[in-house]
Design an enzyme around this catalytic site. Structure first.
Site, PDB file in Angstrom:
ATOM      1  N   THR A 278       0.871  -1.195   0.000  1.00 12.07           N
ATOM      2  CA  THR A 278       0.000   0.000   0.000  1.00 12.07           C
ATOM      3  C   THR A 278       0.906   1.243   0.000  1.00 12.07           C
ATOM      4  O   THR A 278       1.351   1.663  -1.063  1.00 12.07           O
ATOM      5  CB  THR A 278      -0.983   0.017   1.196  1.00 12.07           C
ATOM      6  OG1 THR A 278      -0.266  -0.183   2.406  1.00 12.07           O
ATOM      7  CG2 THR A 278      -2.033  -1.064   1.043  1.00 12.07           C
TER       8      THR A 278
ATOM      9  N   LYS B  99       3.944  -6.786   4.083  1.00 12.03           N
ATOM     10  CA  LYS B  99       3.666  -5.409   3.665  1.00 12.03           C
ATOM     11  C   LYS B  99       3.296  -4.604   4.907  1.00 12.03           C
ATOM     12  O   LYS B  99       2.853  -5.163   5.921  1.00 12.03           O
ATOM     13  CB  LYS B  99       2.545  -5.341   2.641  1.00 12.03           C
ATOM     14  CG  LYS B  99       1.157  -5.745   3.075  1.00 12.03           C
ATOM     15  CD  LYS B  99       0.289  -4.770   3.834  1.00 12.03           C
ATOM     16  CE  LYS B  99       0.200  -3.398   3.245  1.00 12.03           C
ATOM     17  NZ  LYS B  99      -0.763  -2.580   4.114  1.00 12.03           N
TER      18      LYS B  99
ATOM     19  N   THR C 108      -0.491  -2.191  10.551  1.00  9.13           N
ATOM     20  CA  THR C 108      -1.306  -2.614   9.343  1.00  9.13           C
ATOM     21  C   THR C 108      -0.375  -3.417   8.502  1.00  9.13           C
ATOM     22  O   THR C 108       0.478  -2.851   7.853  1.00  9.13           O
ATOM     23  CB  THR C 108      -1.781  -1.437   8.538  1.00  9.13           C
ATOM     24  OG1 THR C 108      -2.677  -0.787   9.349  1.00  9.13           O
ATOM     25  CG2 THR C 108      -2.473  -1.877   7.248  1.00  9.13           C
TER      26      THR C 108
ATOM     27  N   GLU D 138       6.855   4.543   6.879  1.00  4.91           N
ATOM     28  CA  GLU D 138       6.539   5.831   6.269  1.00  4.91           C
ATOM     29  C   GLU D 138       7.506   6.915   6.732  1.00  4.91           C
ATOM     30  O   GLU D 138       7.550   7.263   7.905  1.00  4.91           O
ATOM     31  CB  GLU D 138       5.089   6.205   6.599  1.00  4.91           C
ATOM     32  CG  GLU D 138       4.108   5.291   5.872  1.00  4.91           C
ATOM     33  CD  GLU D 138       2.675   5.410   6.344  1.00  4.91           C
ATOM     34  OE1 GLU D 138       1.796   4.856   5.663  1.00  4.91           O
ATOM     35  OE2 GLU D 138       2.432   6.034   7.391  1.00  4.91           O
TER      36      GLU D 138
ATOM     37  N   ASN E 229       0.941  10.777   5.628  1.00  7.57           N
ATOM     38  CA  ASN E 229      -0.323  10.522   6.313  1.00  7.57           C
ATOM     39  C   ASN E 229      -1.313  11.657   6.198  1.00  7.57           C
ATOM     40  O   ASN E 229      -2.504  11.476   6.424  1.00  7.57           O
ATOM     41  CB  ASN E 229      -0.070  10.136   7.765  1.00  7.57           C
ATOM     42  CG  ASN E 229       0.416   8.711   7.824  1.00  7.57           C
ATOM     43  OD1 ASN E 229      -0.319   7.804   7.459  1.00  7.57           O
ATOM     44  ND2 ASN E 229       1.665   8.525   8.211  1.00  7.57           N
TER      45      ASN E 229
ATOM     46  N   SER F 212      -5.838  11.505  -0.427  1.00  3.56           N
ATOM     47  CA  SER F 212      -6.146  12.486  -1.466  1.00  3.56           C
ATOM     48  C   SER F 212      -5.449  12.167  -2.780  1.00  3.56           C
ATOM     49  O   SER F 212      -4.785  11.175  -2.926  1.00  3.56           O
ATOM     50  CB  SER F 212      -5.821  13.895  -0.982  1.00  3.56           C
ATOM     51  OG  SER F 212      -4.863  13.894   0.046  1.00  3.56           O
TER      52      SER F 212
END
Lengths: 408, 408
Positions: free
Chosen positions: A156, A182, A193, A279, A403, A408
């Site tokens: 993702t 992942k 996640t 991230e 994040n 968007s």
């Protein structure tokens, strides 16, 4: 931006006899992006899993546990990205079951023999029609050689695929272990996640495989944290196809310890790869707490440090602002902690001792360690003999950007 | 960047009879910046305080508790910024006592009658020589009219001063309440890096003032969080000079309830001002959890939401990515939470019910609320009748910048 994340060469990724993988781009969230993956498992494969403890666990997690608990032999996994099918109430359950039914139909097996997985945005309806349309396409491309592609198709916000593969000898028999994972944000233990799939061609009896899976998860996927946000969808699955000559029925069987160590090593590699690709991460941090009185208090201190935004931003800046670590140790929740017995090392540099800055500590030594991309933070609590280790990363501008922009 | 932080006009800040304040620039960390503040309290003033529960509590916090516990009447406070005197072991204790001794000497009182406070960087030696040199200068400028300047001189990463002042009638008597606070990062309950000082000219007996202080702290400074990092130095002090005509000896005395409500209002205002000026904040969020089975579980859920980096970055982006809030509710630690009974509102918009997205929820309604600078997040747990409210802010690029650069 990933930190020392090694992707094995394609020709070093071993197929696991008994596992075939098919992938398609079903257009779940974006067009022309592989987002639907089917694992087909040979008859006789044993499967075990551990799942998020989040009370808002996603519909597919509930269905997975139901199907695993029913002790049906598992014949397939089906995985979509782009939508987590979480916070979707009854409709979500219906759609998770439809994913299983469509996979079962395409493979000619029972719907209860399918485990469903979803990852992506929460609180939005799963586009089940597109998934149902995609499943036969994924199945039509089944191949034992698709691990590399599968590592990509389950991504993702990951920037890199996460794969582990090895071939080892146990008791004179050749065993293959290959896995993918992942996850990059909403990562925190129990579970992180994150999806993890590990397959071996050893034969391992259920429920031994289940206890083994829990044990290795507790030293890998349950010891990583990016942001302290526990996901609704975390799942870690171990599959043992039994296509090799090694058979393990009990913990006392010859070769069990070696196999467990090899699977644990693979799980830790896949878990740490999630942290390395977290991230916005620019640093990989290992937080070890020694001399604790219990595992619980060691983990409290390790996670207090690993979750502190102030500690994480200081590491991002390579600033040895180490008082922030002391503050985190102090608020970790050990009511009778004697700070005069605690010591703190950054790499091999003793920073704090006897409740304050160590007399020999020089800021330039701390600075030298902070500049490295991989950093060991070690705390001694002086209370006992228990140790725990947790893996985490720093906190950067990029984390906020990712994040703030994710949907968007 | 502060969110709706109101600074009262200088001429609306009332001096509190019995309190004088002196300030100087002692050069503790930066030149020519006011960084040393002395409060002189009239004889007869009662003083109460609550302090951080961090085990690495700073030396001045330990000395404060010692002096308050000794029941000496307190005659002065001395506050420095630029250095927290925390993680400084025995040397830190010696220096905190020297701060008291120097203040006592300048004022002609006992060293035990002085409360010391430090805020700033942790793990560095307090530059006590500069503080000792500065104290007589601060004392030479003592004035009842210095509250506005004091609010500035206690700032660290704060962008704006935090002041509250009101004059009210209780039992026909005029009472003044004026206070200041500071803090912007390393903010989390019990206590929040934050200093708060509230003074009134009512007369309130010790230990009633102590229980009152704890009670109002629990609804104000102990209900705010910026980053979940509990500081080593948090202190909240209430001073009652007794220079007005109102005297309170017991909870049953006429006027006690009104006075408590007025002080609680002031404390909440000063605490929320810290959140409004939190590092990088662009949104002020009120998190209310209703229908909980206990205060403990209400607070668990409220803080899980308030501490989630994913929730905080979504608010920064004005993105109604509300599944992240459900995930936080789910991992808050209520093992038997029935998600089908939970409901989630964003402002007046019902977002989730019965374990999933509410059928009437429209994303544009969520979007409308998310764009506001002040947002109410309300959760109903459907388990009981207890409510709790916590105040927090969003998480922005600016937070990372400020904390990556703080020492440089």
């Amino acid at each position: 931006m990933a930190v020392n994340l090694v992707i094995p060469e394609r020709n070093t990724i071993y197929a696991v006899p008994g596992v075939e993988i098919g992938i398609t781009a079903a257009g779940i969230r974006k067009k022309d992006r592989p987002d639907l993956t089917v694992f087909k498992l040979a008859p006789g494969t044993t499967v075990a899993g551990v799942f998020t403890t989040n009370r808002f666990r996603a519909a597919p997690v509930i269905v997975c546990e139901e199907h695993l608990g029913a002790r049906t032999s598992i014949g397939a996994l089906v995985i979509n990205t782009g939508n987590a099918n979480a916070g979707t109430a009854e409709q979500g359950m219906v759609r998770a079951r439809r994913m299983c039914a469509a996979t079962a139909q395409a493979l000619g097996i029972d719907a209860q023999a399918v485990l469903p997985f979803s990852t992506g945005v929460i609180l939005e309806p799963l586009p089940i029609d597109r998934i149902e349309a995609g499943i036969p396409k994924a199945v039509s491309g089944l191949s034992a050689e698709n691990w590399y592609e599968a590592a990509h198709s389950i991504m993702t916000t990951d920037t890199l695929p996460k794969i582990y593969s090895s071939r080892i000898q146990i008791q004179g028999k050749t065993i293959t272990i290959t896995g993918i994972s992942k996850g990059a944000g909403m990562i925190r233990p129990n579970m992180a996640t994150m999806l993890g799939y590990l397959a071996t061609d050893a034969r391992i009896a259920q429920p031994l495989l289940q206890s083994l899976t829990r044990e290795i998860a507790n030293q890998s996927f349950n010891r990583i944290t990016v942001d302290g946000d526990m996901s609704t969808n975390d799942s870690f699955i171990v599959m043992a196809t039994g296509q090799s000559e090694l058979t393990i029925q009990a913990e006392t069987d010859p070769g069990y310890d070696e196999l467990k160590a090899a699977l644990a090593h693979a799980a830790k590699d896949l878990a740490c790869k999630i942290v390395r690709d977290a991230e916005g991460a620019t640093k990989f941090m290992t937080i070890t707490v020694d001399d604790a009185g219990s595992h619980e208090e060691a983990l409290k201190v390790a996670y207090a440090i690993a979750h502190s935004p102030l500690v994480k931003t200081a590491f991002f800046a390579s600033d040895p602002n180490l008082g922030r670590i002391l503050a985190a140790i102090g608020y970790a929740g050990i009511a009778d902690l004697d700070v005069s017995k605690t010591r703190l090392w950054l790499g091999d540099v003793l920073v704090a001792s006897a409740g304050g800055r160590d007399p020999n500590y020089q800021e330039e030594d701390g600075q030298r360690v902070m500049r490295e991309p991989e950093i060991l933070v070690r705390v001694s609590l002086g209370r006992g003999a228990v140790s725990e280790t947790v893996y985490t990363c720093d906190f950067s501008h990029e984390y906020v950007s990712i994040n703030a922009d994710y949907r968007s």
